[in-house]
Design a protein around this motif. Structure first.
Motif, PDB file in Angstrom:
ATOM      1  N   ASP A 151       0.812  -1.216   0.000  1.00  0.00           N
ATOM      2  CA  ASP A 151       0.000   0.000   0.000  1.00  0.00           C
ATOM      3  C   ASP A 151       0.843   1.262   0.000  1.00  0.00           C
ATOM      4  O   ASP A 151       1.911   1.308   0.616  1.00  0.00           O
ATOM      5  CB  ASP A 151      -0.903   0.027   1.241  1.00  0.00           C
ATOM      6  CG  ASP A 151      -1.920  -1.098   1.232  1.00  0.00           C
ATOM      7  OD1 ASP A 151      -2.370  -1.481   0.139  1.00  0.00           O
ATOM      8  OD2 ASP A 151      -2.263  -1.598   2.334  1.00  0.00           O
ATOM      9  N   ARG A 152       0.322   2.288  -0.660  1.00  0.00           N
ATOM     10  CA  ARG A 152       0.972   3.594  -0.674  1.00  0.00           C
ATOM     11  C   ARG A 152      -0.108   4.672  -0.648  1.00  0.00           C
ATOM     12  O   ARG A 152      -1.283   4.398  -0.925  1.00  0.00           O
ATOM     13  CB  ARG A 152       1.818   3.762  -1.942  1.00  0.00           C
ATOM     14  CG  ARG A 152       3.023   2.822  -2.019  1.00  0.00           C
ATOM     15  CD  ARG A 152       3.717   2.910  -3.344  1.00  0.00           C
ATOM     16  NE  ARG A 152       4.969   2.142  -3.350  1.00  0.00           N
ATOM     17  CZ  ARG A 152       5.703   1.922  -4.424  1.00  0.00           C
ATOM     18  NH1 ARG A 152       5.331   2.400  -5.594  1.00  0.00           N
ATOM     19  NH2 ARG A 152       6.826   1.230  -4.346  1.00  0.00           N
ATOM     20  N   TYR A 153       0.299   5.887  -0.322  1.00  0.00           N
ATOM     21  CA  TYR A 153      -0.604   7.013  -0.529  1.00  0.00           C
ATOM     22  C   TYR A 153       0.078   7.963  -1.499  1.00  0.00           C
ATOM     23  O   TYR A 153       1.037   8.651  -1.142  1.00  0.00           O
ATOM     24  CB  TYR A 153      -0.949   7.742   0.776  1.00  0.00           C
ATOM     25  CG  TYR A 153      -1.963   8.842   0.518  1.00  0.00           C
ATOM     26  CD1 TYR A 153      -3.309   8.537   0.408  1.00  0.00           C
ATOM     27  CD2 TYR A 153      -1.553  10.148   0.321  1.00  0.00           C
ATOM     28  CE1 TYR A 153      -4.241   9.519   0.114  1.00  0.00           C
ATOM     29  CE2 TYR A 153      -2.482  11.142   0.028  1.00  0.00           C
ATOM     30  CZ  TYR A 153      -3.825  10.821  -0.072  1.00  0.00           C
ATOM     31  OH  TYR A 153      -4.736  11.790  -0.381  1.00  0.00           O
ATOM     32  N   ASN A 154      -0.407   7.977  -2.720  1.00  0.00           N
ATOM     33  CA  ASN A 154       0.168   8.842  -3.749  1.00  0.00           C
ATOM     34  C   ASN A 154      -0.857   9.035  -4.869  1.00  0.00           C
ATOM     35  O   ASN A 154      -0.876   8.278  -5.840  1.00  0.00           O
ATOM     36  CB  ASN A 154       1.456   8.239  -4.313  1.00  0.00           C
ATOM     37  CG  ASN A 154       2.141   9.186  -5.282  1.00  0.00           C
ATOM     38  OD1 ASN A 154       1.714  10.328  -5.449  1.00  0.00           O
ATOM     39  ND2 ASN A 154       3.187   8.716  -5.934  1.00  0.00           N
ATOM     40  N   PRO A 155      -1.720  10.028  -4.726  1.00  0.00           N
ATOM     41  CA  PRO A 155      -2.773  10.235  -5.737  1.00  0.00           C
ATOM     42  C   PRO A 155      -2.269  10.823  -7.053  1.00  0.00           C
ATOM     43  O   PRO A 155      -3.014  10.866  -8.029  1.00  0.00           O
ATOM     44  CB  PRO A 155      -3.724  11.215  -5.052  1.00  0.00           C
ATOM     45  CG  PRO A 155      -2.874  11.950  -4.068  1.00  0.00           C
ATOM     46  CD  PRO A 155      -1.831  10.979  -3.604  1.00  0.00           C
ATOM     47  N   LEU A 156      -0.999  11.267  -7.087  1.00  0.00           N
ATOM     48  CA  LEU A 156      -0.474  11.915  -8.292  1.00  0.00           C
ATOM     49  C   LEU A 156       0.035  10.883  -9.289  1.00  0.00           C
ATOM     50  O   LEU A 156       0.549   9.821  -8.911  1.00  0.00           O
ATOM     51  CB  LEU A 156       0.662  12.868  -7.914  1.00  0.00           C
ATOM     52  CG  LEU A 156       0.306  13.981  -6.919  1.00  0.00           C
ATOM     53  CD1 LEU A 156       1.524  14.813  -6.597  1.00  0.00           C
ATOM     54  CD2 LEU A 156      -0.830  14.848  -7.463  1.00  0.00           C
ATOM     55  N   LEU A 157      -0.071  11.200 -10.550  1.00  0.00           N
ATOM     56  CA  LEU A 157       0.440  10.321 -11.596  1.00  0.00           C
ATOM     57  C   LEU A 157       1.957  10.411 -11.648  1.00  0.00           C
ATOM     58  O   LEU A 157       2.551  11.437 -11.342  1.00  0.00           O
ATOM     59  CB  LEU A 157      -0.145  10.714 -12.953  1.00  0.00           C
ATOM     60  CG  LEU A 157      -1.677  10.727 -13.071  1.00  0.00           C
ATOM     61  CD1 LEU A 157      -2.078  10.992 -14.522  1.00  0.00           C
ATOM     62  CD2 LEU A 157      -2.287   9.436 -12.565  1.00  0.00           C
ATOM     63  N   SER A 158       2.580   9.308 -12.046  1.00  0.00           N
ATOM     64  CA  SER A 158       4.032   9.269 -12.159  1.00  0.00           C
ATOM     65  C   SER A 158       4.500  10.166 -13.307  1.00  0.00           C
ATOM     66  O   SER A 158       3.816  10.300 -14.328  1.00  0.00           O
ATOM     67  CB  SER A 158       4.508   7.832 -12.408  1.00  0.00           C
ATOM     68  OG  SER A 158       5.892   7.804 -12.709  1.00  0.00           O
ATOM     69  N   ALA A 159       5.685  10.753 -13.130  1.00  0.00           N
ATOM     70  CA  ALA A 159       6.273  11.571 -14.196  1.00  0.00           C
ATOM     71  C   ALA A 159       6.847  10.706 -15.312  1.00  0.00           C
ATOM     72  O   ALA A 159       7.159  11.199 -16.404  1.00  0.00           O
ATOM     73  CB  ALA A 159       7.374  12.456 -13.622  1.00  0.00           C
ATOM     74  N   ARG A 202      -7.206   6.815  -9.513  1.00  0.00           N
ATOM     75  CA  ARG A 202      -6.631   8.158  -9.493  1.00  0.00           C
ATOM     76  C   ARG A 202      -7.224   9.019 -10.606  1.00  0.00           C
ATOM     77  O   ARG A 202      -7.447   8.533 -11.722  1.00  0.00           O
ATOM     78  CB  ARG A 202      -5.110   8.102  -9.642  1.00  0.00           C
ATOM     79  CG  ARG A 202      -4.379   7.437  -8.496  1.00  0.00           C
ATOM     80  CD  ARG A 202      -2.921   7.184  -8.870  1.00  0.00           C
ATOM     81  NE  ARG A 202      -2.843   6.355 -10.073  1.00  0.00           N
ATOM     82  CZ  ARG A 202      -1.803   6.303 -10.886  1.00  0.00           C
ATOM     83  NH1 ARG A 202      -0.728   7.029 -10.629  1.00  0.00           N
ATOM     84  NH2 ARG A 202      -1.824   5.533 -11.947  1.00  0.00           N
ATOM     85  N   GLU A 203      -7.449  10.272 -10.320  1.00  0.00           N
ATOM     86  CA  GLU A 203      -7.988  11.196 -11.316  1.00  0.00           C
ATOM     87  C   GLU A 203      -7.015  11.333 -12.485  1.00  0.00           C
ATOM     88  O   GLU A 203      -5.823  11.578 -12.297  1.00  0.00           O
ATOM     89  CB  GLU A 203      -8.235  12.563 -10.686  1.00  0.00           C
ATOM     90  CG  GLU A 203      -8.894  13.558 -11.622  1.00  0.00           C
ATOM     91  CD  GLU A 203      -9.198  14.886 -10.952  1.00  0.00           C
ATOM     92  OE1 GLU A 203      -9.594  15.824 -11.664  1.00  0.00           O
ATOM     93  OE2 GLU A 203      -9.033  14.981  -9.709  1.00  0.00           O
ATOM     94  N   GLY A 204      -7.527  11.119 -13.688  1.00  0.00           N
ATOM     95  CA  GLY A 204      -6.706  11.263 -14.885  1.00  0.00           C
ATOM     96  C   GLY A 204      -5.937  10.022 -15.266  1.00  0.00           C
ATOM     97  O   GLY A 204      -5.268  10.000 -16.309  1.00  0.00           O
TER      98      GLY A 204
END
Length: 346
Positions: A151-159, A202-204
């Motif tokens: 598990d992780r908390y990272n709602p942002l998309l990877s670069a 995740r959004e997007g």
């Protein structure tokens, strides 16, 4: 000790963090260099290393072993070229994108008498090694169920574009999934059937980023979960048997230490904080036990030891191509299960 001349197919995060530090200190390997496409940086860390302009140039060199540490979608193409060039190979997870590709690579390696290993370094995490020890000691009795989380908390998309564009190698099922699946298979063998729920949260996002896999064994059920919206972590490992339970948080420090530039030759390398010890609650010789269990030391160095032994002493690879095939069989079954909304027999 005759050194195995080794080259990387990439010197991004994985090459810099997970491979080069161990190859450079292991007495059985000589790090020749890496294929670098744009940034030429390996010589900043290893002045004697060579930066290869192409895979063709690298394979034409006097190389014994090639680490295929490029994006998942390229693993089959590049590993096949490496093997056909007569070089041993280590391929990162996910091994390939399909079972057919995995089986073809395994067949080429066998036909040519080459060693082919899958880089499943998480078998040498401190937390997993401790779980494995508890299970092998039998103190939980006959196992009933197990649940593994990454598990992780990272709602942002990877670069990293290859991680977030729709392609055969993208998504959490083929990123974190292979770690969980390989650990389950290493402990319990291949399951009889698989049921899976795979989502995008995740959004997007256009790739899967949440998985819930149920591996079905004769008398055991193993649930594997990973996602990016877990602020308060579950235990990474929950094991229940007919005598007791073992709960272990994720605590291995090796990846963070490597990213921080620490070298893996320290006496206390891979030592977790005592605060992350697992909880054992069981009955031993009629006595109720509820206590924290010291965590074993983690060490990815052991994987490279195994690769050295496999090539130099004709031993079995530490993680074999057939291990990789088994993981891909479960991944394909999970995709089919999610699509058809039913249990898929293996």
């Amino acid at each position: 000790m005759e050194k195995i001349k080794t080259a990387l197919l990439s010197y991004g995060m994985s090459g810099k963090v997970f491979h080069a530090p161990f190859l450079s200190i292991h007495p059985g390997f000589e790090l020749l260099g890496s294929w670098e496409r744009s940034k030429k940086v390996i010589q900043e860390d290893y002045p004697s290393a060579k930066s290869y302009a192409s895979i063709e140039e690298l394979l034409a060199a006097d190389v014994d072993l090639v680490i295929v540490n490029t994006p998942v979608g390229t693993h089959f193409e590049y590993a096949k070229k490496v093997l056909l060039a007569g070089k041993h190979a280590v391929v990162e997870k996910a091994f390939t994108t399909t079972v057919a590709e995995a089986e073809e690579l395994a067949g080429i390696a066998k036909e040519k008498g080459l060693k082919l290993a899958v880089f499943q370094n998480r078998r040498w995490d401190s937390d997993f090694k401790t779980v494995q020890k508890i299970i092998n000691e039998g103190v939980l009795g006959e196992l009933v169920e197990a649940e593994f989380h990454f598990d992780r908390y990272n709602p942002l998309l990877s670069a990293k574009a290859h991680k977030e564009t729709a392609n055969d190698g993208a998504g959490i099922l083929k990123d974190l999934g292979p770690h969980l699946i390989d650990q389950a298979v290493a402990l319990f063998g291949s399951p009889k059937a698989v049921f899976a729920d795979i989502r995008t949260t995740r959004e997007g996002s256009v790739v899967d980023d949440w998985i819930d896999l149920l591996l079905i064994y004769a008398d055991l059920r193993v649930r594997l979960k990973a996602g990016f919206f877990v602020k308060e972590a579950n235990p990474a490992y929950t094991i229940h048997g007919k005598k007791g339970s073992f709960l272990k948080p994720r605590g291995d420090v090796q990846e963070d230490d490597l990213k921080a530039g620490k070298k893996p030759n320290l006496e206390l390398w891979g030592t977790e904080s005592e605060s992350l010890q697992g909880l054992l609650h069981t009955e031993i010789d009629g006595k109720e036990i509820r206590e924290k269990i010291p965590t074993l030391q983690g060490n990815y160095f052991s994987f490279f030891d195994g690769v050295y032994d496999a090539i130099s002493n004709h031993k079995t690879e530490p993680v074999t191509a057939q291990d990789g095939v088994k993981v891909m069989q479960i991944i394909e079954a999970a995709i089919a299960s999610n699509t058809q909304q039913k249990v898929i027999n293996l």
